[in-house]
Design a protein around this motif. Structure first.
Motif, PDB file in Angstrom:
ATOM      1  N   ALA A 111       7.856  -3.558  12.269  1.00 36.34           N
ATOM      2  CA  ALA A 111       6.611  -4.161  11.528  1.00 36.34           C
ATOM      3  C   ALA A 111       5.853  -4.895  12.888  1.00 36.34           C
ATOM      4  O   ALA A 111       6.317  -4.877  14.019  1.00 36.34           O
ATOM      5  CB  ALA A 111       7.015  -5.354  10.894  1.00 36.34           C
ATOM      6  N   SER A 112       4.660  -5.089  12.793  1.00 38.39           N
ATOM      7  CA  SER A 112       3.836  -5.416  13.734  1.00 38.39           C
ATOM      8  C   SER A 112       2.639  -6.551  12.860  1.00 38.39           C
ATOM      9  O   SER A 112       2.851  -6.558  11.692  1.00 38.39           O
ATOM     10  CB  SER A 112       2.928  -4.542  14.585  1.00 38.39           C
ATOM     11  OG  SER A 112       2.184  -3.893  13.863  1.00 38.39           O
ATOM     12  N   HIS A 113       1.660  -7.030  13.771  1.00 38.93           N
ATOM     13  CA  HIS A 113       0.756  -7.841  13.180  1.00 38.93           C
ATOM     14  C   HIS A 113      -0.397  -6.789  12.612  1.00 38.93           C
ATOM     15  O   HIS A 113      -1.613  -7.506  12.315  1.00 38.93           O
ATOM     16  CB  HIS A 113       0.347  -8.954  14.214  1.00 38.93           C
ATOM     17  CG  HIS A 113       1.299 -10.020  14.143  1.00 38.93           C
ATOM     18  ND1 HIS A 113       1.655 -10.795  15.395  1.00 38.93           N
ATOM     19  CD2 HIS A 113       2.370 -10.436  13.115  1.00 38.93           C
ATOM     20  CE1 HIS A 113       2.323 -11.664  15.076  1.00 38.93           C
ATOM     21  NE2 HIS A 113       3.108 -11.521  13.760  1.00 38.93           N
ATOM     22  N   THR A 114      -0.349  -5.594  12.850  1.00 41.05           N
ATOM     23  CA  THR A 114      -1.420  -4.827  12.317  1.00 41.05           C
ATOM     24  C   THR A 114      -1.840  -4.963  11.071  1.00 41.05           C
ATOM     25  O   THR A 114      -1.054  -4.818  10.087  1.00 41.05           O
ATOM     26  CB  THR A 114      -0.992  -3.304  12.567  1.00 41.05           C
ATOM     27  OG1 THR A 114      -0.576  -3.186  14.145  1.00 41.05           O
ATOM     28  CG2 THR A 114      -2.354  -2.349  12.572  1.00 41.05           C
ATOM     29  N   SER A 115      -3.110  -5.153  10.749  1.00 45.60           N
ATOM     30  CA  SER A 115      -3.538  -5.568   9.234  1.00 45.60           C
ATOM     31  C   SER A 115      -4.231  -4.647   8.582  1.00 45.60           C
ATOM     32  O   SER A 115      -4.495  -4.465   7.310  1.00 45.60           O
ATOM     33  CB  SER A 115      -4.332  -6.761   9.408  1.00 45.60           C
ATOM     34  OG  SER A 115      -5.531  -6.661   9.947  1.00 45.60           O
ATOM     35  N   TRP A 116      -4.780  -3.359   9.402  1.00 46.86           N
ATOM     36  CA  TRP A 116      -5.497  -2.551   8.762  1.00 46.86           C
ATOM     37  C   TRP A 116      -4.888  -1.190   8.279  1.00 46.86           C
ATOM     38  O   TRP A 116      -5.422  -0.167   7.917  1.00 46.86           O
ATOM     39  CB  TRP A 116      -6.909  -1.904   9.633  1.00 46.86           C
ATOM     40  CG  TRP A 116      -6.524  -1.898  11.021  1.00 46.86           C
ATOM     41  CD1 TRP A 116      -6.502  -2.792  12.133  1.00 46.86           C
ATOM     42  CD2 TRP A 116      -5.682  -0.922  11.630  1.00 46.86           C
ATOM     43  NE1 TRP A 116      -6.123  -2.349  13.189  1.00 46.86           N
ATOM     44  CE2 TRP A 116      -5.488  -1.156  12.978  1.00 46.86           C
ATOM     45  CE3 TRP A 116      -5.270   0.300  11.295  1.00 46.86           C
ATOM     46  CZ2 TRP A 116      -4.948  -0.161  14.086  1.00 46.86           C
ATOM     47  CZ3 TRP A 116      -4.742   1.540  11.911  1.00 46.86           C
ATOM     48  CH2 TRP A 116      -4.614   0.880  13.528  1.00 46.86           C
ATOM     49  N   VAL A 117      -3.484  -1.333   8.519  1.00 44.94           N
ATOM     50  CA  VAL A 117      -2.803   0.173   8.083  1.00 44.94           C
ATOM     51  C   VAL A 117      -2.418   0.011   6.692  1.00 44.94           C
ATOM     52  O   VAL A 117      -2.284  -0.836   5.869  1.00 44.94           O
ATOM     53  CB  VAL A 117      -1.510   0.363   8.952  1.00 44.94           C
ATOM     54  CG1 VAL A 117      -1.868   0.157  10.601  1.00 44.94           C
ATOM     55  CG2 VAL A 117      -0.603  -1.141   8.831  1.00 44.94           C
ATOM     56  N   GLN A 118      -1.997   1.300   6.221  1.00 48.57           N
ATOM     57  CA  GLN A 118      -1.482   1.451   4.878  1.00 48.57           C
ATOM     58  C   GLN A 118       0.044   0.891   4.769  1.00 48.57           C
ATOM     59  O   GLN A 118       0.417   0.340   3.703  1.00 48.57           O
ATOM     60  CB  GLN A 118      -1.335   3.019   4.483  1.00 48.57           C
ATOM     61  CG  GLN A 118      -0.761   3.097   3.127  1.00 48.57           C
ATOM     62  CD  GLN A 118      -0.834   4.805   2.840  1.00 48.57           C
ATOM     63  OE1 GLN A 118      -1.416   5.409   3.657  1.00 48.57           O
ATOM     64  NE2 GLN A 118      -0.253   5.168   1.684  1.00 48.57           N
ATOM     65  N   GLY A 119       0.692   1.080   5.714  1.00 47.18           N
ATOM     66  CA  GLY A 119       2.100   0.611   5.710  1.00 47.18           C
ATOM     67  C   GLY A 119       2.911   1.449   4.984  1.00 47.18           C
ATOM     68  O   GLY A 119       2.563   2.558   4.377  1.00 47.18           O
ATOM     69  N   VAL A 120       4.398   1.329   5.163  1.00 46.92           N
ATOM     70  CA  VAL A 120       5.205   2.346   4.561  1.00 46.92           C
ATOM     71  C   VAL A 120       6.173   1.296   3.437  1.00 46.92           C
ATOM     72  O   VAL A 120       6.768   0.391   4.053  1.00 46.92           O
ATOM     73  CB  VAL A 120       6.137   3.198   5.573  1.00 46.92           C
ATOM     74  CG1 VAL A 120       6.980   2.307   6.506  1.00 46.92           C
ATOM     75  CG2 VAL A 120       6.983   4.031   5.000  1.00 46.92           C
ATOM     76  N   THR A 121       6.438   2.068   2.539  1.00 51.57           N
ATOM     77  CA  THR A 121       7.378   1.463   1.399  1.00 51.57           C
ATOM     78  C   THR A 121       9.085   1.581   1.975  1.00 51.57           C
ATOM     79  O   THR A 121       9.289   2.746   2.261  1.00 51.57           O
ATOM     80  CB  THR A 121       7.261   1.974   0.140  1.00 51.57           C
ATOM     81  OG1 THR A 121       5.674   1.807  -0.244  1.00 51.57           O
ATOM     82  CG2 THR A 121       8.339   1.410  -0.995  1.00 51.57           C
ATOM     83  N   VAL A 122       9.678   0.295   1.901  1.00 50.92           N
ATOM     84  CA  VAL A 122      11.183   0.542   2.356  1.00 50.92           C
ATOM     85  C   VAL A 122      11.921  -0.207   1.081  1.00 50.92           C
ATOM     86  O   VAL A 122      11.362  -0.980   0.658  1.00 50.92           O
ATOM     87  CB  VAL A 122      11.453  -0.288   3.508  1.00 50.92           C
ATOM     88  CG1 VAL A 122      10.573   0.246   4.942  1.00 50.92           C
ATOM     89  CG2 VAL A 122      10.888  -1.701   3.666  1.00 50.92           C
ATOM     90  N   ALA A 123      13.100   0.464   0.904  1.00 52.72           N
ATOM     91  CA  ALA A 123      13.796  -0.271   0.113  1.00 52.72           C
ATOM     92  C   ALA A 123      14.243  -1.459   0.434  1.00 52.72           C
ATOM     93  O   ALA A 123      14.937  -2.419  -0.265  1.00 52.72           O
ATOM     94  CB  ALA A 123      15.020   0.627  -0.293  1.00 52.72           C
TER      95      ALA A 123
END
Length: 204
Positions: free
Chosen positions: A98-110
């Motif tokens: 994780a980072s403080h990047t705000s414009w990314v889609q991100g990845v779903t994790v269980a």
């Protein structure tokens, strides 16, 4: 007879502190770390990473990838994609950082590992705190590509080697170590006895 596929753990962070942490954890757990993959952004191509992986004496091999905040598919994500799709490579798990990047889609994790070293349901932030508002999404600058690759054993984690000092090199990087152990256990890989099946898979 074809050579067995090399077993790789992907780490979506590559700064100097993360490099030292991954090198330490790999040494302690019997794995190998591709130190040349560290950097902001990733200094080597996917093709070069595969060659470096093949040169290591045994598995699991831990490889760092970093986009350095670049918008879109940066060098780190392009290298992850190449490595993950290579027929000679088997990605057995991912530390989604994780980072403080705000414009990314991100990845779903269980699940993720928090800054206390506990496996928790859902996602954590850069400091390793679980937050239900994240809705199972790890937001980092090198994680979006993971959505299309469908890799196994993806675990969320805060900033490797940091997390308010809880994962420092001086403390033995216990959070990163536990996350790597979780991947190794679930994939049946033991760095000190390669190929051994783990009997205790730990919390899901």
């Amino acid at each position: 007879m074809a050579e067995p596929r090399r077993k790789v753990i992907v780490v979506t962070d590559g700064d100097h502190i993360a490099q030292k942490a991954i090198e330490s954890v790999a040494k302690e757990l019997g794995g190998r770390c591709i130190s040349l993959s560290a950097g902001n952004p990733t200094p080597v191509s996917g093709e070069q990473v595969v060659e470096l992986i093949k040169m290591t004496p045994h598995d699991p091999v831990m490889v760092m990838f970093d986009d350095n905040g670049d918008f879109g598919k940066g060098r780190g994500e392009r290298a992850i994609e190449y490595v993950a799709r290579h027929p000679d490579i088997e990605v057995i798990g991912v530390l989604a950082v994780a980072s403080h990047t705000s414009w990314v889609q991100g990845v779903t994790v269980a699940c993720s590992i928090n800054n206390q070293g506990q496996i928790v349901e859902g996602a954590v932030d850069k400091d390793g705190y679980a937050d239900v508002r994240l809705q199972h999404h790890i937001y980092g600058d090198t994680v979006d590509i993971l959505n299309s690759l469908k890799l196994p054993n993806v675990i969320g984690i805060g900033d490797i080697g940091k997390m308010d000092g809880r994962d420092s090199l001086q403390n033995g990087c216990p959070i990163t170590k536990r996350a790597v152990q979780w991947i190794m256990e679930r994939s049946g890989v033991d760095g000190t006895n390669y190929g051994k099946k783990a009997t205790d898979l730990g919390p899901a």
